[in-house]
Design a protein around this motif. Structure first.
Motif, short mmCIF file in Angstrom:
data_model
loop_
_atom_site.label_atom_id
_atom_site.label_comp_id
_atom_site.label_asym_id
_atom_site.label_seq_id
_atom_site.Cartn_x
_atom_site.Cartn_y
_atom_site.Cartn_z
N ALA A 40 32.80 -93.75 -21.27
CA ALA A 40 33.70 -92.62 -21.05
C ALA A 40 33.59 -91.69 -22.25
O ALA A 40 33.77 -92.13 -23.39
N PHE A 89 35.26 -88.39 -23.77
CA PHE A 89 36.40 -87.47 -23.70
C PHE A 89 36.10 -86.25 -24.56
O PHE A 89 36.00 -86.36 -25.78
N ARG A 115 31.38 -91.28 -17.45
CA ARG A 115 32.50 -90.45 -16.99
C ARG A 115 32.81 -89.48 -18.11
O ARG A 115 33.12 -89.89 -19.23
N ILE A 171 35.13 -86.46 -19.40
CA ILE A 171 36.48 -86.01 -19.10
C ILE A 171 36.88 -84.89 -20.05
O ILE A 171 36.67 -84.97 -21.27
N SER A 220 40.17 -81.60 -20.31
CA SER A 220 41.35 -80.99 -19.69
C SER A 220 41.15 -79.53 -19.32
O SER A 220 41.96 -78.94 -18.59
N ILE A 230 35.02 -85.01 -14.86
CA ILE A 230 36.41 -85.07 -14.40
C ILE A 230 37.23 -84.06 -15.18
O ILE A 230 37.33 -84.14 -16.41
N ALA A 233 40.79 -83.20 -16.00
CA ALA A 233 42.05 -83.91 -15.93
C ALA A 233 43.09 -83.21 -16.80
O ALA A 233 42.87 -83.00 -17.99
N PRO A 268 44.04 -86.11 -19.91
CA PRO A 268 42.84 -86.95 -20.06
C PRO A 268 43.15 -88.40 -20.40
O PRO A 268 42.42 -89.31 -19.98
N GLU A 286 42.97 -91.14 -17.85
CA GLU A 286 41.67 -91.59 -17.35
C GLU A 286 41.18 -92.85 -18.04
O GLU A 286 40.23 -93.47 -17.58
N ALA A 322 41.01 -95.83 -15.79
CA ALA A 322 40.02 -95.85 -14.72
C ALA A 322 38.75 -96.59 -15.09
O ALA A 322 37.94 -96.91 -14.21
#
Length: 346
Positions: free
Chosen positions: A182, A184, A205, A207, A209, A224, A226, A229, A232, A235
């Motif tokens: 992930a 971010f 993934r 991610i 905002s 994604i 979001a 964030p 997430e 997930a």
């Protein structure tokens, strides 16, 4: 990576014949692992089996097979002075000529892989020529596989992958990677690191905002948008790898807090300085997060010895650290590394 599946489908859909060239077995040292592939057409090669003379010779052989209506075959290549390579090992290479039609096994393979089902491909050579797809409740092919070969295929799948040659059969597993990352933040560093990670056998993934920040994405990257964030984090499956590099320290803090409280991350990396880490640690302790969890936080991120601050330089250092962490986890799982051994960090 299994991008060769779609590459092959594209080649055949365009009406071009091709040859799949696969490293079927290795004894000793070799430039690539068993299972490495390339696709050879009249105009190009897609992928690599390691370069050098081995790849050059295999490409020539594959080109000669195009349109020759040959059956799958395996050839043996000693990687010594006669090949102009000093690896010293021996490589068995599988050659699979295909005409321009899309074979039924490729259709089955794409469907099952898209459903994330673990499966094996079994290629017969010589008198056993044919291609079989073996999954949990399915076996497709030109006939019936010997029981021992089918059981061996299931065994390899259960061990999460591998490629083996067993007599006149080459067994290859096609599994989705369990290297789950992930990321971010889609700023300059995120935008540099994600394309680099996407070239690895992993699922990413990505991610952020902010809206409309993502552009064209590789197949193994899911973007994604979001509003929150940090939500997430939940997930991701256990044993995931987390990179936190958003545009906001407040968002970074909330994300890392949730990662540490999960207590099952393989890696938790936070972009920033030693002083940022100290400020975060003080707040984490006040929140009730103890030293046993804080020791799992990596900040600053990136392998030691790379001091550059350009996004591309940070991306290389971070990707290298993730690979180190992945391999360390694998070594622990095999019992080759004690749990209390951790890489040194500045």
């Amino acid at each position: 990576m299994n991008e060769w599946i779609e590459d092959l489908a594209d080649v055949l859909a365009a009406g071009e014949p091709g040859v799949i060239v696969t490293v079927a077995a290795i004894r000793g040292s070799a430039p690539r692992e068993a299972g490495a592939k390339m696709i050879v057409t009249r105009d190009e090669t897609i992928g690599t089996i390691g370069g050098g003379q081995l790849e050059y010779q295999c490409t020539r052989i594959a080109v000669d097979m195009l349109g020759a209506n040959e059956l799958p075959s395996v050839r043996n290549f000693p990687l010594g002075a006669s090949m102009g390579q000093c690896c010293g090992g021996v490589v068995d290479v599988l050659f699979e000529p295909l005409d321009a039609a899309v074979p039924s096994w490729l259709t089955d393979l794409r469907a099952l892989y898209g459903q994330r089902q673990p499966l094996a491909m079994v290629t017969g050579i010589g008198a056993t020529a044919g291609k079989f797809i073996v999954a949990a409740e399915l076996e497709t092919g030109p006939g019936e596989l010997p029981h021992a070969i089918r059981e061996r295929a299931f065994d390899i799948v259960s061990r999460n992958g591998g490629t083996e040659r067993v007599g006149d059969y080459v067994i290859e597993t096609v599994v989705n990677p369990d290297f789950n990352i992930a990321v971010f933040g889609a700023g300059h560093v995120g935008a540099a690191v994600v394309p680099l990670l996407a070239k690895l056998d992993c699922n990413v993934r990505w991610i952020d905002s902010r809206r409309n920040i993502f552009r064209a994405l590789p197949a193994n990257v899911r973007a994604i948008e979001a509003a929150e964030p940090a939500l997430e984090v939940a997930a991701m499956p256990p044993g995931s790898y987390f990179l936190v590099m958003t545009h906001s320290h407040a968002i970074d803090y909330e994300i890392v807090s949730r990662i540490l409280m999960r207590n099952d991350a393989a890696y938790c990396g936070l972009i920033g300085s030693v002083s940022k880490r100290r400020r975060f640690e003080k707040r984490f302790r006040a929140q009730g997060i103890g030293d046993s969890q804080l020791v799992k936080l990596t900040c600053p991120i990136g392998v030691d010895g790379i001091s550059g601050k350009k996004p591309a330089e940070i991306a290389v250092a971070v990707a290298a650290e993730l690979l180190q962490s992945r391999d360390r986890v694998a070594m622990q799982a095999r019992g080759n590394l004690p749990d209390n051994v951790r890489p040194l960090k500045r």
